[in-house]
Each structure stands twice: as structure tokens, then as C-alpha cells.
Design a protein around this motif. Structure first.
Motif, PDB file in Angstrom:
ATOM      1  N   SER A  55      24.086  32.759  31.439  1.00 58.77           N
ATOM      2  CA  SER A  55      25.527  32.575  31.548  1.00 58.77           C
ATOM      3  C   SER A  55      26.145  33.740  32.318  1.00 58.77           C
ATOM      4  O   SER A  55      26.763  34.625  31.735  1.00 58.77           O
ATOM      5  CB  SER A  55      26.129  32.462  30.142  1.00 58.77           C
ATOM      6  OG  SER A  55      27.495  32.199  30.208  1.00 58.77           O
ATOM      7  N   PRO A  56      26.000  33.734  33.644  1.00 59.35           N
ATOM      8  CA  PRO A  56      26.526  34.848  34.432  1.00 59.35           C
ATOM      9  C   PRO A  56      28.056  34.856  34.497  1.00 59.35           C
ATOM     10  O   PRO A  56      28.707  33.821  34.315  1.00 59.35           O
ATOM     11  CB  PRO A  56      25.929  34.611  35.816  1.00 59.35           C
ATOM     12  CG  PRO A  56      25.652  33.156  35.874  1.00 59.35           C
ATOM     13  CD  PRO A  56      25.321  32.741  34.472  1.00 59.35           C
ATOM     14  N   VAL A  57      28.584  36.026  34.772  1.00 60.82           N
ATOM     15  CA  VAL A  57      30.032  36.204  34.931  1.00 60.82           C
ATOM     16  C   VAL A  57      30.459  35.589  36.257  1.00 60.82           C
ATOM     17  O   VAL A  57      29.857  35.845  37.296  1.00 60.82           O
ATOM     18  CB  VAL A  57      30.409  37.702  34.910  1.00 60.82           C
ATOM     19  CG1 VAL A  57      31.885  37.898  35.189  1.00 60.82           C
ATOM     20  CG2 VAL A  57      30.027  38.324  33.582  1.00 60.82           C
ATOM     21  N   VAL A  58      31.518  34.788  36.204  1.00 61.11           N
ATOM     22  CA  VAL A  58      32.111  34.204  37.404  1.00 61.11           C
ATOM     23  C   VAL A  58      33.330  35.023  37.832  1.00 61.11           C
ATOM     24  O   VAL A  58      33.559  35.262  39.006  1.00 61.11           O
ATOM     25  CB  VAL A  58      32.505  32.730  37.154  1.00 61.11           C
ATOM     26  CG1 VAL A  58      33.251  32.143  38.334  1.00 61.11           C
ATOM     27  CG2 VAL A  58      31.281  31.899  36.822  1.00 61.11           C
ATOM     28  N   SER A  59      34.109  35.456  36.832  1.00 64.41           N
ATOM     29  CA  SER A  59      35.272  36.308  37.114  1.00 64.41           C
ATOM     30  C   SER A  59      35.623  37.095  35.864  1.00 64.41           C
ATOM     31  O   SER A  59      35.245  36.726  34.752  1.00 64.41           O
ATOM     32  CB  SER A  59      36.474  35.457  37.553  1.00 64.41           C
ATOM     33  OG  SER A  59      36.929  34.662  36.483  1.00 64.41           O
ATOM     34  N   LEU A  60      36.342  38.204  36.075  1.00 68.36           N
ATOM     35  CA  LEU A  60      36.850  38.968  34.944  1.00 68.36           C
ATOM     36  C   LEU A  60      38.061  39.760  35.358  1.00 68.36           C
ATOM     37  O   LEU A  60      38.290  40.035  36.537  1.00 68.36           O
ATOM     38  CB  LEU A  60      35.777  39.866  34.324  1.00 68.36           C
ATOM     39  CG  LEU A  60      35.167  40.983  35.146  1.00 68.36           C
ATOM     40  CD1 LEU A  60      35.998  42.246  35.020  1.00 68.36           C
ATOM     41  CD2 LEU A  60      33.773  41.241  34.633  1.00 68.36           C
ATOM     42  N   SER A  61      38.843  40.095  34.343  1.00 66.28           N
ATOM     43  CA  SER A  61      40.061  40.866  34.546  1.00 66.28           C
ATOM     44  C   SER A  61      40.271  41.736  33.318  1.00 66.28           C
ATOM     45  O   SER A  61      39.989  41.304  32.198  1.00 66.28           O
ATOM     46  CB  SER A  61      41.250  39.913  34.723  1.00 66.28           C
ATOM     47  OG  SER A  61      42.459  40.626  34.749  1.00 66.28           O
ATOM     48  N   CYS A  62      40.743  42.951  33.534  1.00 65.83           N
ATOM     49  CA  CYS A  62      41.001  43.849  32.419  1.00 65.83           C
ATOM     50  C   CYS A  62      42.306  44.594  32.676  1.00 65.83           C
ATOM     51  O   CYS A  62      42.522  45.123  33.768  1.00 65.83           O
ATOM     52  CB  CYS A  62      39.846  44.831  32.242  1.00 65.83           C
ATOM     53  SG  CYS A  62      39.957  45.810  30.727  1.00 65.83           S
ATOM     54  N   SER A  63      43.156  44.621  31.679  1.00 63.05           N
ATOM     55  CA  SER A  63      44.433  45.319  31.759  1.00 63.05           C
ATOM     56  C   SER A  63      44.424  46.444  30.725  1.00 63.05           C
ATOM     57  O   SER A  63      44.274  46.190  29.523  1.00 63.05           O
ATOM     58  CB  SER A  63      45.574  44.338  31.482  1.00 63.05           C
ATOM     59  OG  SER A  63      46.811  44.981  31.546  1.00 63.05           O
ATOM     60  N   TYR A  64      44.580  47.675  31.213  1.00 59.87           N
ATOM     61  CA  TYR A  64      44.495  48.850  30.356  1.00 59.87           C
ATOM     62  C   TYR A  64      45.887  49.201  29.846  1.00 59.87           C
ATOM     63  O   TYR A  64      46.823  49.358  30.626  1.00 59.87           O
ATOM     64  CB  TYR A  64      43.875  50.011  31.140  1.00 59.87           C
ATOM     65  CG  TYR A  64      42.547  49.623  31.744  1.00 59.87           C
ATOM     66  CD1 TYR A  64      41.399  49.616  30.962  1.00 59.87           C
ATOM     67  CD2 TYR A  64      42.450  49.200  33.067  1.00 59.87           C
ATOM     68  CE1 TYR A  64      40.175  49.231  31.501  1.00 59.87           C
ATOM     69  CE2 TYR A  64      41.240  48.816  33.607  1.00 59.87           C
ATOM     70  CZ  TYR A  64      40.106  48.836  32.824  1.00 59.87           C
ATOM     71  OH  TYR A  64      38.908  48.452  33.358  1.00 59.87           O
TER      72      TYR A  64
END
Length: 136
Positions: A55-64
Motif C-alpha cells: 500500500s504505497p503512498v500516493v500523496s500526503l500533506s502535513c500542517s505544523y
């Protein structure tokens, strides 16, 4: 089924020269939390991969939102926010002592032998376990 949050203690090497957790480490913490989430479902990565699915990563986002530092205990809550025949969406909420440190999302696809696979058809036990987590 109620799944428990994942806890990660910030290591010294994860901090930058300013003494705060380097932003890149949150992605690793998300992965640790997702692996723990799968283990709690009873369908860990070892089992999934032994049955031929990745199950590979297709997209990601992180808000600090708030800095974390050495020895902080980051509590990560993982939630499935969407699932289609080929993809799954996760949301992560990371807190330290009740203070929101970061929010993130990731999308993953399902592959078998490098080809897209319909999870419901090929791995119904995993599909059902994920559906049950949505009911919690």
C-alpha cells in the motif's frame, strides 16, 4: 471497534539545531502510527505483505501547528476518512499534552505484483476490517 492512539517519544536525533522536531520526522511518525493502526485491526503489514499486497503512498500533506521537542510524547490519532476500490485516505491528529502539534493526511493505493488491486474483491478480510473501523 475503538482503536487506541499511537504514542511516539521524540528522540534527540529527531531534533534540529533549534531543538525542535525536524519537520521530516512527522512523516515517519505518521507511518509508525498507521502500522500500529493496522496491527490493532488485526491485519498488520506483515500479514498484508505475506498475502501479496502493498500500500504505497500516493500523496500526503502535513500542517505544523505547534513545535515538539526532545522527549515529548506525541499522541497520534489515525482515522480513515475515505476509501474507494483502489485507495484509502487517512487523517492524523498529533498532540502533545493536549496541544495540537500537527494535522496530516495521506492517501495510499493497493497493489499486488505491482498492479492495482480492488481490495474488496482480492482481500475481503482486510476490506471488512477497515470498514469496521469506520463504524467506531
Amino acid at each position: 471497534m475503538t482503536l487506541q492512539p499511537y504514542h511516539h517519544e521524540v528522540k534527540y536525533y529527531e531534533c534540529d539545531r533549534m531543538g525542535i522536531t525536524h519537520h521530516s520526522n512527522y512523516i515517519r511518525i505518521m507511518e509508525e502510527a498507521r502500522i500500529d493502526w493496522m496491527d490493532q485491526l488485526g491485519y498488520g503489514f506483515e500479514r498484508m505483505e505475506a498475502e501479496g499486497i502493498v500500500s504505497p503512498v500516493v500523496s500526503l500533506s502535513c500542517s505544523y501547528k505547534h513545535a515538539t521537542t526532545f522527549k515529548d510524547d506525541i499522541e497520534v490519532c489515525v482515522k480513515v476518512t475515505g476509501m474507494s476500490e483502489l485507495k484509502i485516505d487517512f487523517a492524523y491528529t498529533m498532540r502533545v499534552g493536549g496541544v495540537l502539534a500537527a494535522t496530516a493526511t495521506s492517501t495510499h493505493c493497493f497493489l499486488e505484483a505491482g498492479r492495482p488491486v480492488v481490495l474488496r474483491d482480492r482481500f475481503p478480510q482486510l476490506y471488512d476490517a477497515i470498514l469496521k473501523s469506520l463504524e467506531a
